[in-house]
Design an enzyme around this catalytic site. Sequence first.
Site, PDB file in Angstrom:
ATOM      1  N   SER A 288     -57.731   9.884  32.218  1.00  0.00           N
ATOM      2  CA  SER A 288     -56.410  10.425  31.925  1.00  0.00           C
ATOM      3  C   SER A 288     -56.436  11.271  30.651  1.00  0.00           C
ATOM      4  O   SER A 288     -57.186  12.244  30.583  1.00  0.00           O
ATOM      5  CB  SER A 288     -55.410   9.272  31.832  1.00  0.00           C
ATOM      6  OG  SER A 288     -54.080   9.748  31.769  1.00  0.00           O
ATOM      7  N   ASP A 334     -52.418  10.743  43.033  1.00  0.00           N
ATOM      8  CA  ASP A 334     -52.117  10.635  41.607  1.00  0.00           C
ATOM      9  C   ASP A 334     -50.822  11.377  41.282  1.00  0.00           C
ATOM     10  O   ASP A 334     -50.760  12.604  41.400  1.00  0.00           O
ATOM     11  CB  ASP A 334     -53.277  11.232  40.806  1.00  0.00           C
ATOM     12  CG  ASP A 334     -53.183  10.958  39.326  1.00  0.00           C
ATOM     13  OD1 ASP A 334     -52.077  10.649  38.836  1.00  0.00           O
ATOM     14  OD2 ASP A 334     -54.219  11.055  38.642  1.00  0.00           O
ATOM     15  N   HIS A 364     -53.200   7.128  40.095  1.00  0.00           N
ATOM     16  CA  HIS A 364     -53.759   7.512  38.798  1.00  0.00           C
ATOM     17  C   HIS A 364     -54.753   6.482  38.247  1.00  0.00           C
ATOM     18  O   HIS A 364     -55.595   6.820  37.412  1.00  0.00           O
ATOM     19  CB  HIS A 364     -52.614   7.721  37.800  1.00  0.00           C
ATOM     20  CG  HIS A 364     -53.031   8.302  36.490  1.00  0.00           C
ATOM     21  ND1 HIS A 364     -53.655   9.530  36.383  1.00  0.00           N
ATOM     22  CD2 HIS A 364     -52.910   7.821  35.216  1.00  0.00           C
ATOM     23  CE1 HIS A 364     -53.911   9.778  35.105  1.00  0.00           C
ATOM     24  NE2 HIS A 364     -53.458   8.771  34.376  1.00  0.00           N
TER      25      HIS A 364
END
Length: 423
Positions: A288, A334, A364
């Site tokens: 991320s 995601d 995600h």
Amino acid sequence: MTALIALATALGLALTLLTAAAPPAAAADLLSQGRPATSSSTENAATPASAAVDGNTGTRWSSTFSDPQWLGVDLGSTVTVSRVVLRWEAAYARAFQIQTSDNGTAWTTVYSTTTGTGGLQSLDVNGSGRYVRVHGTQRGTPYGYSLWEFQVYGSGGGTPPGNGIPDPTTASLEAANGPLTTATYTVPSPSGYGSGTVTYPTAGASYPGVVLMPGYQGTQQNLQWLAPRLASWGFVVINVGTNTLTDDPASRGRQITAAGTQLLALGNAPGNPLSGKLNGTLGAVGHSMGGGGVMAALRDDPRFRAGVPTAPYYPNVNFSAVTDPTFFLTCQSDPVAHGNSYAVPWYNSMSQAEKLYIEVPGDHLCPMTGYGDKAKQGKWILSFLSLWLRGDTRFSPFLCGPVRDGDKNDTSLVTRWMDTCQF
């Protein structure tokens, strides 16, 4: 005609069998770091020859302002040399040779150019010798010659090819742990980042370092699954906790750089378990915002030679300048950092880099501990970093060609695959 067709078929089959049976290429080890270095001259006491082989891209060797000049390293014994990496400061060589020698007197040229452009140069060479030097004959600027780092890769000198790592197989790469025994070490005083736990091979050899960086609100738990997998295949892995849980991608990129710096320093310092374990090469994996941080580290810090941003997030940033090998691992569903928003545009813009893009089912969290197919994810990440941080081509088939096609063509496992094969 029938006889000719049969003969051609037989020859083709024989060639296929011979190709399949060919032994894998040996991995290249960094042989020059920390070895004795000498030069024809130095600009001043702050730029000695040793600064070009210390693994620190903040220190450099520079010569006086004249031609010719040279910088050489004593590797301790005769070795096979397969690659030389030059990280030039602004004062570079327009014309130079890479030369090897058994005795430091008689030299053999294994690479020569008159059109050098400076910057980062990775040169494939074929030679052997105890001594290796870069011999500059024409400066590219009015100043001298100056190198942040002079790195010699090859095999020999008492270092087994691949540091004793056995040939990989699908089963061994998909297992939770690799062939090497590992241990952990808590960094006592993290500098520039929040916390660090290092997982490292206990065998007596040196290895590339890898920084693991979590995402927004994440901790070391984010990528904890990956540390022992990488370490047991020949990496020194520092799993990082951030300064604060809300640090943005730019900050995470700086913390990756800081963790890499401290990891190398620990490898160069006596009295800790990591002493002598680092070979000077660095890579990074992040999730991320941590994946965005990996991209920033690849763009900004030349010590990082490969990266794996997973479900990467970093809005409104151009990474077309990244030239290091990059593996984007993204998640099909995601809602936060879909590949189409970040990873795919970055992938398409990086025209000078070797690239791999794999999208898998999940949201995600798919690259995090406890989510996704860790056997497959681990195999791909291990293979990518082994290839690009160690130069170990035994891992290439798991990313390029028929061996990997079972993964690539399984739509329940992979929803999108792009690459720049052949690696």
